[in-house]
Design a protein around this motif. Sequence first.
Motif, PDB file in Angstrom:
ATOM      1  N   GLU A  30      44.048  48.750  44.108  1.00  0.00           N
ATOM      2  CA  GLU A  30      44.757  47.794  43.244  1.00  0.00           C
ATOM      3  C   GLU A  30      45.419  48.644  42.129  1.00  0.00           C
ATOM      4  N   ILE A  31      46.814  48.295  41.976  1.00  0.00           N
ATOM      5  CA  ILE A  31      47.458  48.877  40.845  1.00  0.00           C
ATOM      6  C   ILE A  31      47.993  47.920  39.984  1.00  0.00           C
ATOM      7  N   ARG A  32      47.730  48.103  38.440  1.00  0.00           N
ATOM      8  CA  ARG A  32      47.879  47.081  37.631  1.00  0.00           C
ATOM      9  C   ARG A  32      48.921  47.443  36.502  1.00  0.00           C
ATOM     10  N   ASN A  33      49.904  46.936  36.270  1.00  0.00           N
ATOM     11  CA  ASN A  33      50.826  47.169  35.169  1.00  0.00           C
ATOM     12  C   ASN A  33      50.372  46.486  33.721  1.00  0.00           C
ATOM     13  N   LEU A  61      56.415  46.523  39.651  1.00  0.00           N
ATOM     14  CA  LEU A  61      55.707  45.711  39.050  1.00  0.00           C
ATOM     15  C   LEU A  61      56.124  45.445  37.554  1.00  0.00           C
ATOM     16  N   LYS A  62      56.151  44.441  36.983  1.00  0.00           N
ATOM     17  CA  LYS A  62      56.496  43.817  35.722  1.00  0.00           C
ATOM     18  C   LYS A  62      55.207  43.905  34.753  1.00  0.00           C
ATOM     19  N   PRO A  63      55.220  43.939  33.623  1.00  0.00           N
ATOM     20  CA  PRO A  63      54.098  43.813  32.644  1.00  0.00           C
ATOM     21  C   PRO A  63      53.164  42.823  33.337  1.00  0.00           C
ATOM     22  N   LEU A  64      51.661  43.140  33.193  1.00  0.00           N
ATOM     23  CA  LEU A  64      50.741  42.204  33.633  1.00  0.00           C
ATOM     24  C   LEU A  64      50.833  41.817  34.958  1.00  0.00           C
ATOM     25  N   GLU A  65      51.654  42.513  35.851  1.00  0.00           N
ATOM     26  CA  GLU A  65      51.400  42.064  37.350  1.00  0.00           C
ATOM     27  C   GLU A  65      50.602  43.212  38.089  1.00  0.00           C
ATOM     28  N   SER A  66      50.066  42.863  39.086  1.00  0.00           N
ATOM     29  CA  SER A  66      49.440  44.068  39.964  1.00  0.00           C
ATOM     30  C   SER A  66      49.543  43.645  41.428  1.00  0.00           C
ATOM     31  N   ARG A  67      49.369  44.550  42.272  1.00  0.00           N
ATOM     32  CA  ARG A  67      49.462  44.756  43.624  1.00  0.00           C
ATOM     33  C   ARG A  67      48.074  45.076  44.108  1.00  0.00           C
ATOM     34  N   LEU A  68      47.594  44.406  45.266  1.00  0.00           N
ATOM     35  CA  LEU A  68      46.255  44.500  45.746  1.00  0.00           C
ATOM     36  C   LEU A  68      46.263  44.733  47.237  1.00  0.00           C
ATOM     37  N   TRP A  69      45.879  45.751  47.707  1.00  0.00           N
ATOM     38  CA  TRP A  69      45.900  46.104  49.359  1.00  0.00           C
ATOM     39  C   TRP A  69      44.230  46.321  49.800  1.00  0.00           C
ATOM     40  N   LYS A  70      43.888  45.481  50.895  1.00  0.00           N
ATOM     41  CA  LYS A  70      42.589  45.531  51.343  1.00  0.00           C
ATOM     42  C   LYS A  70      42.844  46.091  52.806  1.00  0.00           C
ATOM     43  N   GLU A 119      36.412  50.496  46.316  1.00  0.00           N
ATOM     44  CA  GLU A 119      37.233  49.570  45.178  1.00  0.00           C
ATOM     45  C   GLU A 119      37.980  50.681  44.192  1.00  0.00           C
ATOM     46  N   CYS A 120      39.074  50.945  44.343  1.00  0.00           N
ATOM     47  CA  CYS A 120      39.760  51.753  43.355  1.00  0.00           C
ATOM     48  C   CYS A 120      40.948  51.015  42.675  1.00  0.00           C
ATOM     49  N   THR A 121      40.650  50.947  41.512  1.00  0.00           N
ATOM     50  CA  THR A 121      41.716  50.330  40.314  1.00  0.00           C
ATOM     51  C   THR A 121      42.670  51.238  39.755  1.00  0.00           C
ATOM     52  N   TRP A 122      43.837  51.128  39.640  1.00  0.00           N
ATOM     53  CA  TRP A 122      44.683  52.165  38.656  1.00  0.00           C
ATOM     54  C   TRP A 122      45.315  51.360  37.850  1.00  0.00           C
TER      55      TRP A 122
END
Length: 156
Positions: A30-33, A61-70, A119-122
Amino acid sequence: MARSQGLLFFVAVVVAVSLLPVPTMAGRLEIRNEIEGVAVRKAKLSMRCWSNEDDLGWDVLKPLESRLWKFTTMNMWPFQRTEFRCQFRSGFGTTSQEVMTVFSVRKGFRKECGFEGDECTWVAKRDGFYLRKARRDKDDFKTFDDILKSKWVWKW
């Protein structure tokens, strides 16, 4: 005699293969802004990610958006192959490394992500790019620590 040795070899191979660990596991990236406090244009996070098999292309990604890949990982030596790399750009610059490895099945890397190493979240923040490490507190609740991995830098 040769035929019985061949059969014995075949049975030994079948038994050995059946005892090997399962080569695939579920992975999550997951990548979060979380860049805040600036104009939306400056707070956008541009990223391009790819793995050994897939190019996920550029995304914003706009602020407070995220992308998730499984995805499914290959985690059996010597075939430890699953790895995701990304490039990041924000209104504050780029990460200090032009290309960052954000997920890898290589030994030790997943431990950095926390107790659930698949699970890796950036997280992108105003002052840099963080790895969000999962851990359990004393009451066995899941908590997170954000570890700065790269400050934003300007590269020409």
